[in-house]
Design a protein around this motif. Structure first.
Motif, short mmCIF file in Angstrom:
data_model
loop_
_atom_site.label_atom_id
_atom_site.label_comp_id
_atom_site.label_asym_id
_atom_site.label_seq_id
_atom_site.Cartn_x
_atom_site.Cartn_y
_atom_site.Cartn_z
N MET A 122 24.99 -0.39 -20.44
CA MET A 122 26.16 -0.58 -20.60
C MET A 122 26.82 -1.44 -21.23
SD MET A 122 28.10 -1.92 -18.44
CE MET A 122 27.36 -3.36 -16.62
N HIS A 123 26.51 -2.75 -21.02
CA HIS A 123 27.20 -3.31 -22.00
C HIS A 123 27.33 -2.92 -23.75
CE1 HIS A 123 28.11 -6.79 -19.08
NE2 HIS A 123 26.36 -6.26 -19.00
N MET A 124 26.48 -2.19 -23.63
CA MET A 124 26.31 -1.46 -25.35
C MET A 124 27.76 -0.59 -25.64
SD MET A 124 22.56 -1.47 -25.85
CE MET A 124 22.81 -0.45 -27.14
N ALA A 125 27.57 0.26 -24.00
CA ALA A 125 29.04 1.47 -24.17
C ALA A 125 29.87 0.45 -23.74
CB ALA A 125 28.83 2.13 -23.39
N ALA A 126 30.15 -0.28 -23.38
CA ALA A 126 31.50 -0.96 -23.10
C ALA A 126 31.99 -1.84 -24.95
CB ALA A 126 31.45 -1.93 -22.20
N ALA A 127 31.27 -2.45 -25.51
CA ALA A 127 31.51 -2.84 -26.75
C ALA A 127 31.25 -2.10 -27.84
CB ALA A 127 30.05 -3.87 -26.84
N LEU A 128 30.95 -0.63 -27.57
CA LEU A 128 31.17 0.65 -28.53
C LEU A 128 32.96 1.36 -27.77
CD1 LEU A 128 27.59 0.95 -28.78
CD2 LEU A 128 28.84 1.01 -30.61
N HIS A 129 33.27 0.79 -27.05
CA HIS A 129 34.55 1.46 -26.61
C HIS A 129 34.34 2.89 -26.31
CE1 HIS A 129 38.59 0.73 -25.92
NE2 HIS A 129 38.77 1.63 -26.10
N THR A 130 33.26 3.26 -25.83
CA THR A 130 32.84 4.59 -25.06
C THR A 130 33.39 4.84 -23.97
OG1 THR A 130 31.07 4.67 -26.82
CG2 THR A 130 30.54 6.34 -25.04
N PRO A 131 33.93 5.56 -23.36
CA PRO A 131 34.11 5.47 -22.01
C PRO A 131 32.68 5.11 -21.53
CG PRO A 131 35.24 7.74 -23.30
CD PRO A 131 34.27 7.06 -23.78
N CYS A 132 32.52 4.86 -20.12
CA CYS A 132 31.86 4.15 -19.78
C CYS A 132 32.30 3.98 -18.00
CB CYS A 132 31.88 2.77 -19.78
SG CYS A 132 30.31 1.84 -18.35
N VAL A 133 31.52 5.33 -16.76
CA VAL A 133 31.13 4.85 -15.48
C VAL A 133 30.22 3.65 -15.11
CG1 VAL A 133 30.93 6.25 -13.52
CG2 VAL A 133 32.14 7.07 -15.37
N ALA A 134 30.14 2.78 -14.69
CA ALA A 134 28.90 1.50 -14.49
C ALA A 134 29.27 1.40 -12.79
CB ALA A 134 29.78 0.19 -14.84
N LEU A 135 27.86 2.00 -12.30
CA LEU A 135 27.47 1.41 -11.07
C LEU A 135 26.64 0.44 -10.51
CD1 LEU A 135 27.62 4.53 -11.52
CD2 LEU A 135 25.97 4.77 -10.17
N ILE A 168 25.34 5.97 -27.94
CA ILE A 168 26.46 5.53 -27.02
C ILE A 168 27.31 6.25 -27.25
CG2 ILE A 168 27.41 3.92 -25.61
CD1 ILE A 168 23.78 3.11 -24.65
N ASP A 169 27.51 5.55 -29.41
CA ASP A 169 28.60 5.35 -29.83
C ASP A 169 29.08 6.83 -30.25
OD1 ASP A 169 30.53 4.12 -31.48
OD2 ASP A 169 29.21 4.56 -33.51
N ARG A 170 28.75 7.99 -30.64
CA ARG A 170 29.28 9.26 -30.15
C ARG A 170 29.07 9.82 -28.67
NH1 ARG A 170 28.97 6.79 -34.64
NH2 ARG A 170 28.72 7.52 -36.85
N ALA A 171 28.71 9.46 -28.28
CA ALA A 171 28.95 9.97 -26.66
C ALA A 171 29.93 10.64 -26.25
CB ALA A 171 28.12 9.65 -25.78
N ARG A 172 30.29 11.16 -25.38
CA ARG A 172 31.66 11.53 -24.61
C ARG A 172 32.01 10.43 -23.92
NH1 ARG A 172 33.71 16.67 -24.71
NH2 ARG A 172 35.17 16.86 -22.53
N LEU A 173 30.84 10.43 -23.16
CA LEU A 173 30.77 9.06 -21.60
C LEU A 173 29.48 8.75 -21.76
CD1 LEU A 173 32.08 8.56 -19.09
CD2 LEU A 173 31.44 11.20 -17.96
N PHE A 174 29.63 7.18 -20.88
CA PHE A 174 28.40 6.62 -21.20
C PHE A 174 28.21 7.14 -19.14
CE2 PHE A 174 25.98 2.95 -19.12
CZ PHE A 174 24.83 2.78 -20.13
N ILE A 175 27.41 6.98 -18.69
CA ILE A 175 27.10 6.62 -17.25
C ILE A 175 26.01 5.92 -16.67
CG2 ILE A 175 26.95 7.67 -14.43
CD1 ILE A 175 27.98 10.08 -16.30
#
Length: 361
Positions: free
Chosen positions: A286-299, A272-279
């Motif tokens: 989802m919380h990991m993506a937010a903590a890693l500051h990866t752009p995140c679209v959360a449903l 997730i840390d190296r991803a362009r985006l997390f969906i």
């Protein structure tokens, strides 16, 4: 109830933080850990948690020792469980903590706080725990009267009020090791992934938090013109892996691959840390993506959005309640097969994803 002991940096040699919940809950304790490290830079900070959540905090640089309760102890009989509980308590008492911060609401956490021997023990004054025993277990109790209006991170940080600590940075954090990064590189190389990618987590342990499989497949197809590899992730549970397989069977995008059930939590963090985006849906990743500051679209569906939204400014939340009436979160039967997120249109998710991808160019 006021604190009875002055707590100064020089007096605090060891701190124990207690939280007995799920993976996402543990990740959202990291702002407290980070603040304690800033306030007491020379102190050792230990954490008591459930064993299955240990990976979330395993590589946190501020943590000295992780103490774990294995919930499988009780399956091996009362004698075995009692032996393990006593060994855990002995281990905790041997650390001679100066300060215990109990973020949990279980009686077990109160007992451990009291029996730790720490002179300062801070907990929350939960309405459901209005008893002499709960008060006796703590030297200071912090009101939860305004918790209904706060994000979980803000609730957790409020427990530091008796210590008069200034909160200067409330960001969450997720850590992994070099081996996790090496595993990420190897797994992607094995699947021929050489460029940028998007991580998509469609699954949750609870079906009611999931989106429609067909809509997820439509999203995957609609993202094909972006030219990015789409990596589907999920937990190792067969139900989740079957869901990923079904989604793959419905889509036609050749750039979709699955790592469902193949990653540890810390390997997933590296991915997730190296991803362009997390969906993804409301889940620990989802919380990991937010903590890693990866752009995140959360449903999100019928969960308490103000408590559990991604704790990041680099995120967009799409709430099913904007498209259909939802039941109250406290009224949900967590065993239901109904997917309340199905009200969310594909185009809305696609637009949010495109916006982030355009910004990243």
């Amino acid at each position: 109830m006021s604190i009875r002991h002055a707590v100064l940096p020089a007096q605090v040699k060891r701190i124990l933080l207690i939280k007995l919940r799920h993976h996402g809950d543990m990740l959202l304790t990291t702002p407290v850990i980070n603040t304690l490290r800033q306030r007491y830079p020379e102190s050792e900070i230990d954490v008591l948690l459930y064993k299955e959540t240990e990976a979330i905090l395993r590589y946190h640089p501020a943590i000295s020792v992780i103490h774990a309760i294995d919930r499988s102890w009780k399956k091996q009989g009362i004698r075995y469980q009692l032996k393990q509980e006593l060994a855990l308590l002995k281990q905790i008492r041997s650390r001679h903590f100066d300060l215990v911060i109990n973020l949990a609401d279980q009686w077990r956490s109160a007992a451990i706080s009291l029996l730790s021997g720490a002179p300062v023990r801070i907990g929350f004054g939960y309405q459901k725990r209005r008893s002499f025993i709960w008060r006796k277990a703590h030297t200071s109790l912090v009101s939860t009267a305004n918790h209904g209006k706060l994000h979980t991170v803000e609730q957790n940080l409020s427990i530091l009020a008796p210590l008069n600590i200034e909160i200067t940075d409330s960001r969450a954090s997720m850590h992994y090791c070099a081996d996790d990064e090496a595993s990420r590189q190897r797994l992607l190389a094995e699947r021929g992934v050489t460029g940028d990618y998007i991580v998509i987590q469609p699954t949750s342990r609870w079906t009611y938090k999931c989106w429609d499989d067909a809509k997820m497949a439509q999203l995957l197809d609609a993202l094909q013109p972006q030219g990015l590899t789409l990596i589907l992730t999920a937990g190792p549970d067969k139900k989740e892996r079957d869901m990923i397989a079904h989604i793959q069977s419905l889509c036609h995008n050749p750039q979709v691959i699955s790592l469902a059930g193949e990653l540890t939590l810390t390997q997933l963090a590296a991915l997730i840390d190296r991803a362009r985006l997390f969906i993804g849906v409301d889940s620990a990743p989802m919380h990991m993506a937010a903590a890693l500051h990866t752009p995140c679209v959360a449903l999100f569906g019928p969960t308490k959005l103000h408590h559990w939204r991604p704790w990041s400014d680099n995120s967009t939340v799409i709430w099913a309640g904007d498209f259909a009436e939802l039941p109250r979160p406290d009224a949900i039967d967590t065993r239901t097969r109904q997917r309340y997120l199905d009200a969310i249109p594909v185009e809305t998710v696609l637009d949010a994803a495109r916006d982030y991808l355009a910004e990243a160019k």
